[in-house]
Design an enzyme around this catalytic site. Structure first.
Site, short mmCIF file in Angstrom:
data_model
loop_
_atom_site.label_atom_id
_atom_site.label_comp_id
_atom_site.label_asym_id
_atom_site.label_seq_id
_atom_site.Cartn_x
_atom_site.Cartn_y
_atom_site.Cartn_z
N HIS A 137 1.47 -1.14 0.27
CA HIS A 137 0.40 0.14 -0.14
C HIS A 137 1.33 1.24 -0.19
O HIS A 137 2.18 1.19 0.64
CB HIS A 137 -0.75 0.03 0.91
CG HIS A 137 -2.09 1.23 1.43
ND1 HIS A 137 -1.66 2.73 1.75
CD2 HIS A 137 -3.42 1.05 1.21
CE1 HIS A 137 -2.77 2.83 1.76
NE2 HIS A 137 -4.11 2.04 1.47
N ASP A 214 3.00 -4.18 8.65
CA ASP A 214 1.40 -3.53 8.27
C ASP A 214 1.03 -4.05 7.79
O ASP A 214 0.49 -5.60 7.56
CB ASP A 214 1.84 -2.49 7.23
CG ASP A 214 0.77 -2.00 6.62
OD1 ASP A 214 -0.04 -2.30 6.95
OD2 ASP A 214 0.44 -1.65 5.40
N GLN A 217 -4.40 -5.10 6.80
CA GLN A 217 -5.47 -6.67 6.42
C GLN A 217 -4.85 -7.40 7.30
O GLN A 217 -5.44 -7.81 6.91
CB GLN A 217 -5.10 -6.00 5.07
CG GLN A 217 -4.90 -5.47 4.32
CD GLN A 217 -6.46 -4.37 4.23
OE1 GLN A 217 -7.41 -4.90 4.73
NE2 GLN A 217 -6.69 -2.98 3.76
N LYS A 240 -10.67 -0.35 10.36
CA LYS A 240 -10.61 -1.38 9.65
C LYS A 240 -11.26 -2.71 10.09
O LYS A 240 -11.10 -3.40 9.49
CB LYS A 240 -9.38 -1.30 8.87
CG LYS A 240 -8.36 -0.71 8.07
CD LYS A 240 -7.83 -0.82 7.09
CE LYS A 240 -7.07 0.36 6.34
NZ LYS A 240 -7.72 0.29 4.81
N CYS A 379 -4.63 2.49 -3.86
CA CYS A 379 -3.54 2.58 -2.92
C CYS A 379 -2.09 1.53 -3.31
O CYS A 379 -1.60 1.81 -2.55
CB CYS A 379 -3.57 3.11 -1.27
SG CYS A 379 -4.87 4.68 -1.64
N1 PMP Z 1 -1.16 -0.67 4.74
C1 PMP Z 1 -2.68 -0.91 3.87
C2 PMP Z 1 -2.46 -2.61 3.68
C3 PMP Z 1 -4.26 -0.84 3.66
O1 PMP Z 1 -5.25 -1.41 3.25
C4 PMP Z 1 -4.31 0.91 4.49
C5 PMP Z 1 -5.48 1.19 3.79
N2 PMP Z 1 -6.00 1.19 3.02
C6 PMP Z 1 -3.48 0.69 5.02
C7 PMP Z 1 -1.97 0.95 4.81
C8 PMP Z 1 -3.64 3.09 5.36
O2 PMP Z 1 -4.38 2.75 6.55
P1 PMP Z 1 -4.91 4.14 7.65
O3 PMP Z 1 -6.42 4.16 6.83
O4 PMP Z 1 -4.99 4.23 8.90
O5 PMP Z 1 -3.87 5.07 7.62
#
Ligand code: PMP
Length: 424
Positions: A137, A214, A217, A240, A379
Site C-alpha cells: 500500500h 503493516d 489487513q 478497518k 493505493c
Molecule cells: N496499509 C494497508 C495495507 C492498508 O490497506 C491501508 C488502508 N487502506 C493502510 C495501510 C492505511 O491505513 P490508514 O487508513 O489507517 O491510514
C-alpha cells in the site's frame, strides 16, 4: 451457524448500517478492506464516554479527567492485549499511515543525530538499504521513499510472483549487510494472501535490520501475536477493525521504541522544557504529542473486545469459508482474472480484472444492485502495474459478511459482461 461455530446472521444484526437498502436493493457491503462497518457495541462505547466522562487525559486533577485517563489507559491495555503486546509497547496513532510515517521520520531524526547515543544505532548512512515489497500500500512505500531521499539510503523491493506470493528466493538475495529496514505487509490489501511474517523477520534480523510490519489487513481477520512474530515495529488501523476513524496502533519492541527519537513534538510527551530544549517521556507517551483521540481509543477497545468475544480463530475460519466461496465463484465467471490466485492462507479479500469492462464500470453496475466494492488501484499502483493493470475491482469481507452477501455479489458480477454486451 457455520462449521466454525460462528453465527454470521447474528453477528450481522449487530451492525445497524447493514440493514438498509441502497438503490432499492438490500445493501451488500464488500468494501471492508477500505473500512469496516461498526457494531452497535462500538458506537455505544464511544457515545457513552462522550456523554458521561469526556475530559482531557493525562492532565487535570478533576474527577472526570482522572476517570477519562483510566478509561484511556485501560483501552491501551485491551488493544495491546489483542495483538499479544504489553501496554508500554503500544503507541496510539491516528491511523496506520501516521504510524508508518512516525517510524520513518523517527529513523530520519536518528540519522540527523537526534536521540543521542541510544538512537545512533538506527541512523542510516548513504548506501544503506531499505527493502519493501512490490505489494505495498502506498502508506508503506512513500514514507520509505522520502526517508531514502533524505538520507541517501537506497530503496529496493522484493518482487511478487504471478500467483501473488512473495519471491522469497529474491528476498534472501536482496536482504544483505547494507539492509537496515525490511518493511512488508502481513496481508496485501490487493492480494489477500498471508505473508510469511516470521520468516521475513528472521531474514531481517539475520543482517541486523529492523522488521516493520503493516498489519492493517490482518489485525481484523486473524489471531495476531506481534511479539511472537518477532517483528520490531507494526502498525494497524482502527477503522478497518470495527473501530472508529482517527485511531490506530503502533506496536514496537521495547528496546526499539526506547531507542527511537520522537516524530511529532509538543505537549504531553515531555518531562522538562526550557526555552532552549526539552526532555522527553519514555515510550509510549514520547510518541503521543498533543491531545489524543480519546473517545476513538475507547471505541477501538470496544471493537477488539467484540472481536475477542467472537474468537479470532472462529473469525478467521468463517472468513476463510467466505474467501473460498468468493474465489471459487469468481473463477466461474467468464473473463474474470484474479490477481494473485495462490492457494495459501488468506483473508476474504480478492481483487480481479473483468476482461473488456473497466473496473469503474463494473463498480457502477454492482452499485446499482446495492453491492458496494472498491474499484481503482487501491493505493497500490506499483502492484497493479506489475499485473499489467491500472485498476481492478476488489471485494473484501469482514465478520459482518455472510455467504448470502457473497452470493449476491457473484450474481451481480456474472451479469456485468452481458449488461455491456461484451462477449468472449
Ligand atoms: N496499509 C494497508 C495495507 C492498508 O490497506 C491501508 C488502508 N487502506 C493502510 C495501510 C492505511 O491505513 P490508514 O487508513 O489507517 O491510514
Amino acid at each position: 451457524m457455520d462449521s466454525a461455530g460462528f453465527d454470521p446472521e447474528r453477528v450481522r444484526a449487530d451492525f445497524p448500517l447493514l440493514s438498509q437498502e441502497v438503490n432499492g436493493h438490500p445493501l451488500v457491503y464488500l468494501d471492508a478492506g477500505a473500512t469496516s462497518q461498526k457494531p452497535q457495541q462500538v458506537l455505544d462505547a464511544e457515545i457513552d464516554f462522550l456523554l458521561r466522562t469526556n475530559a482531557a487525559v493525562h492532565r487535570g486533577a478533576h474527577t472526570l479527567a482522572a476517570e477519562a485517563t483510566e478509561l484511556f489507559e485501560d483501552a491501551r491495555r485491551t488493544v495491546a492485549g489483542f495483538v499479544g503486546a504489553d501496554e508500554e509497547t503500544l503507541v496510539w496513532t491516528h491511523g496506520a499511515t501516521e504510524g508508518l510515517n512516525l517510524v520513518a521520520y523517527a529513523i530520519g531524526n536518528a540519522t540527523a543525530g537526534r536521540g543521542g547515543a541510544a538512537s545512533a544505532g538506527l541512523a542510516l548512512r548513504p548506501g544503506d538499504e531499505i527493502v519493501v515489497t512490490e505489494a505495498e500500500h502506498h502508506a508503506n512505500l512513500i514514507p520509505w521513499q522520502e526517508l531514502a531521499a533524505r538520507t541517501g539510503a537506497v530503496l529496493r523491493h522484493i518482487p511478487v510472483h504471478d500467483d501473488g506470493t512473495l519471491d522469497l528466493d529474491a528476498a534472501a538475495h536482496l536482504v544483505g549487510e547494507r539492509t537496515r529496514v525490511l518493511a512488508f505487509p502481513h496481508v496485501s490489501n490487493v492480494l489477500g494472501i498471508v505473508n510469511p511474517v516470521a520468516e521475513l523477520a528472521e531474514l531481517a534480523h539475520g543482517v541486523g535490520a529492523l522488521a516493520v510490519l503493516d498489519a492493517c489487513q490482518s489485525a481484523p481477520h486473524l489471531p495476531l501475536d506481534l511479539p511472537a512474530l518477532d517483528v520490531d515495529l507494526a502498525v494497524f488501523s482502527g477503522h478497518k477493525m470495527l473501530g472508529p476513524y482517527g485511531i490506530g496502533g503502533l506496536y514496537g519492541r521495547r528496546e526499539v521504541l526506547e531507542a527511537l527519537p520522537p516524530f511529532l513534538t509538543g505537549g504531553s510527551m515531555i518531562t522538562t522544557v526550557t526555552l532552549d530544549e526539552a526532555e522527553y517521556l519514555a515510550p509510549p507517551l514520547r510518541f503521543e504529542a498533543g491531545t489524543q483521540p480519546v473517545s476513538q481509543a475507547i471505541g477501538l477497545a470496544a471493537a477488539v473486545r467484540y472481536l475477542d468475544a467472537l474468537g479470532m480463530p472462529a473469525v478467521h475460519a468463517h472468513e476463510r469459508e467466505l474467501e473460498r466461496r468468493l474465489r471459487d465463484g469468481l473463477r466461474q465467471v467468464d473473463g474474470v482474472r484474479l490477481l494473485g490466485d495462490a492457494e495459501a492462507d488468506r483473508v476474504a479479500l480478492v481483487a480481479f480484472d473483468l476482461d473488456g469492462v473497466h473496473a469503474h464500470d463494473v463498480g457502477q453496475v454492482l452499485d446499482a444492485q446495492g453491492v458496494a466494492v472498491r474499484v481503482g488501484h487501491h493505493c497500490a499502483q506499483p502492484l497493479h502495474r506489475r499485473f499489467g493493470l491500472t485498476a481492478s475491482v476488489r471485494a473484501s469481507a469482514s465478520v459482518h459478511t455472510t455467504a448470502a452477501d457473497v452470493d449476491a455479489f457473484l450474481d451481480a458480477v456474472a451479469g456485468v459482461r452481458s449488461y455491456f454486451r461484451v462477449h468472449a
